[in-house]
Design a protein around this motif. Structure first.
Motif, mmCIF file in Angstrom:
data_model
loop_
_atom_site.group_PDB
_atom_site.id
_atom_site.type_symbol
_atom_site.label_atom_id
_atom_site.label_comp_id
_atom_site.label_asym_id
_atom_site.label_seq_id
_atom_site.Cartn_x
_atom_site.Cartn_y
_atom_site.Cartn_z
ATOM 1 N N TRP A 82 -1.446 -35.709 -47.284
ATOM 2 C CA TRP A 82 -0.234 -36.264 -47.882
ATOM 3 C C TRP A 82 0.241 -35.388 -49.048
ATOM 4 N N ASP A 83 -0.667 -35.037 -49.950
ATOM 5 C CA ASP A 83 -0.298 -34.267 -51.141
ATOM 6 C C ASP A 83 0.248 -32.890 -50.792
ATOM 7 N N ALA A 84 -0.238 -32.287 -49.710
ATOM 8 C CA ALA A 84 0.272 -30.987 -49.278
ATOM 9 C C ALA A 84 1.672 -31.098 -48.690
ATOM 10 N N TRP A 85 2.048 -32.290 -48.254
ATOM 11 C CA TRP A 85 3.322 -32.502 -47.553
ATOM 12 C C TRP A 85 4.397 -33.139 -48.421
ATOM 13 N N VAL A 86 4.053 -34.105 -49.221
ATOM 14 C CA VAL A 86 5.045 -34.935 -49.910
ATOM 15 C C VAL A 86 5.899 -34.113 -50.875
ATOM 16 N N SER A 87 7.148 -34.533 -51.045
ATOM 17 C CA SER A 87 8.057 -33.876 -51.981
ATOM 18 C C SER A 87 7.549 -34.066 -53.400
ATOM 19 N N LYS A 88 7.310 -32.971 -54.090
ATOM 20 C CA LYS A 88 6.840 -33.055 -55.485
ATOM 21 C C LYS A 88 7.966 -33.499 -56.416
#
Length: 118
Positions: A82-88
């Motif tokens: 999730w963290d690698a994908w989600v919009s920061k």
């Protein structure tokens, strides 16, 4: 307002659009056999990207996400994908819960609600 169905089937649609809001059905891995939580999460996120693109949106416009894990002990593994994908810049609101999924092969299911791009 009319309702537009995304990939309707005999039992359910993969999503629905009402106004400028997109509601996706719970997404599970397309081929869960022998895969772990990280791989299933990555596959689900790819499906979400595809469905949102087809509806005129993207992950920057996700309003909320609900993540169901068959075993909450896999929270960190799911979060890695999730963290690698989600919009920061535009992270959605999110809840993660442990739940028994419809088939033991499924380890993750994700439901999102998004806005259409302006």
């Amino acid at each position: 307002m009319s309702i537009e169905r995304i990939e309707p089937g005999s039992r359910m649609s993969q999503g629905a659009i009402h106004g400028n809001t997109i509601y996706l059905a719970g997404q599970v891995a397309s081929d869960p056999v022998g895969t772990g939580v990280t791989a299933q999460t990555q596959n689900i996120l790819e499906q979400i990207d595809r469905l949102l693109a087809g509806a005129g949106s993207d992950k920057d416009h996700i309003l909320s996400a609900t993540i169901y894990l068959a075993d909450i002990g896999h929270f960190a593994e799911m979060n890695a994908a999730w963290d690698a994908w989600v919009s920061k810049e535009h992270p959605p609101v999110r809840a993660t819960v442990e739940a028994r999924l419809c088939d033991p092969q499924y380890l993750v299911e994700i439901v999102v609600v998004a806005a259409r791009q302006a």
